[in-house]
Design an enzyme around this catalytic site. Structure first.
Site, PDB file in Angstrom:
ATOM      1  N   ASP A   1      64.679  -2.487  69.126  1.00  0.00           N
ATOM      2  CA  ASP A   1      63.220  -2.464  68.987  1.00  0.00           C
ATOM      3  C   ASP A   1      62.461  -2.969  70.212  1.00  0.00           C
ATOM      4  OD1 ASP A   1      63.650  -5.158  68.825  1.00  0.00           O
ATOM      5  OD2 ASP A   1      62.694  -5.435  66.886  1.00  0.00           O
TER       6      ASP A   1
ATOM      7  N   CYS B   1      55.271  -6.498  46.678  1.00  0.00           N
ATOM      8  CA  CYS B   1      55.223  -6.905  48.085  1.00  0.00           C
ATOM      9  C   CYS B   1      53.789  -7.098  48.553  1.00  0.00           C
ATOM     10  CB  CYS B   1      55.950  -5.898  48.962  1.00  0.00           C
ATOM     11  SG  CYS B   1      55.241  -4.230  48.951  1.00  0.00           S
TER      12      CYS B   1
END
Length: 372
Positions: free
Chosen positions: A133, A193
């Site tokens: 990443d 979430c």
């Protein structure tokens, strides 16, 4: 032949310790570029200027490497046993995000990617490039397209086998490999979430404003953290696992097989008292080889002092007062705030002399704001 190649790559990937491997075309990921443009246009990326500066290269794998035809997408599980949110009740300890409690995942996954890329090149030919990443790859949309999982309402990847606990890496190749089918979205009506987020950073399902996200604030944000977020941070000093940990798909999650991602006692949510005394050298030594080190001592102490102010632990007061004289304005400012929270009388006793002698306007502003 194509399936034989895919099976061979998958076999080699599992042998190197990867937990899942899927395949995608290097074509543009549908809608990802437009989503990124909207995210940037609205300023939801905050201080993360590198997202804007690399936006054009992020929109499609071939923008990064025009010769790419296929992408091998790898998943490495970093799941833990037990409840990762239990630490939030231990207010005199600092809560470090699960992914950062062990070896820096970049150092774990990149050698595996390079080893797999070399093996693929040896038996299949062609050119390869590896990415984690740190490169401008939109890895979560790419992983979803490859079928590794889907992007949940918290915008992170969710796997039916590993829940929300997968590191992602990719190998670009100029070899044509039959892509896998994308995974369907299995979030349904669930919004656990979204509802658990302490700072309401999700403005809608699948829509995150990083500027209000505790992970962003404690890791990426370089300046002072706005007062409206400090109390909501609790004892989270590096990252936030709330939205990940609440996902129902974690019932299928497994404990990480990779030994370098096994919990290390020395970085397992340490006490605030032992962190408040860290100078730069001690900070670097304590968090050597972990993701925490990349944030730097001053930003980390900023977070620790906010946790101290939220702790209700008056035994931390002498250590907090020491930080009033720290060389870093970022640290001094949060020492002022922590003192005002834990010991208002002591704060008032010090306010006039300390505020008058404070050269930094932001730190002086903390003395005056806390007094209001």
């Amino acid at each position: 032949m194509a399936e034989t190649l895919k099976a061979r790559i998958a076999e080699e990937a599992k042998a190197l310790g990867f937990d899942d491997v899927r395949f995608a075309s290097a074509d543009a990921v549908d809608g990802a570029g437009e989503g990124l443009e909207g995210f940037l246009a609205e300023g939801r990326h905050g201080d993360m200027g590198w997202l804007a500066s690399t936006a054009d290269r992020r929109k499609a794998p071939r923008s990064l490497w025009p010769k790419a035809k296929s992408v091998i997408v790898l998943g490495l599980n970093y799941g833990r046993a037990g409840d990762p949110l239990a630490i939030l009740k231990q207010r005199s300890r600092g809560a470090i995000s699960v992914y950062a409690q062990t070896a820096d995942y970049h150092d774990v996954i990149k050698p595996k990617l390079k080893a797999l890329a070399a093996r693929v090149q040896k038996f299949a030919g062609g050119e390869v490039k590896v990415f984690v990443d740190t490169a401008p790859v939109m890895e979560k949309p790419l992983a979803a397209r490859a079928g590794l999982g889907w992007q949940g309402k918290h915008t992170n990847l969710v796997s039916r086998e590993f829940g929300s606990w997968l590191f992602i890496g990719s190998i670009f190749t100029d070899i044509e490999i039959e892509p896998d089918e994308p995974e369907q979205d299995h979030c349904g009506a669930c919004r656990r979430c979204l509802d658990v987020c302490p700072t309401s950073a999700f403005t809608a399902p699948y829509r995150l404003d990083a500027r209000a996200c505790i992970s962003y604030l404690t890791i990426e944000h370089k300046g002072h953290i706005a007062e409206r977020f400090r109390g909501k941070m609790g004892n989270r000093i590096y990252g936030c696992d709330d939205c990940l940990a609440m996902c129902p798909w974690n019932k299928f999650a497994q404990v990480a097989r990779e030994t370098k991602l096994s919990l290390r006692a020395e970085s397992d949510n340490p006490t605030l008292a032992e962190l408040l005394v860290l100078d730069d050298a001690a900070f670097r030594a304590r968090f050597r080889g972990t993701a925490v080190k990349r944030t730097g001592r001053d930003r980390f102490l900023r977070n620790v002092l906010i946790a101290a102010g939220n702790s209700g632990d008056e035994t931390l007061l002498p250590l907090i007062e020491e930080r009033l004289y720290d060389s870093s304005p970022l640290v001094r400012a949060m020492a002022v705030w922590a003192l005002s929270r834990l010991a208002p009388d002591r704060f008032r006793a010090l306010r006039s002399t300390r505020a008058a002698g404070e050269a930094d306007p932001d730190v002086r502003g903390e003395w005056l704001a806390a007094a209001a």
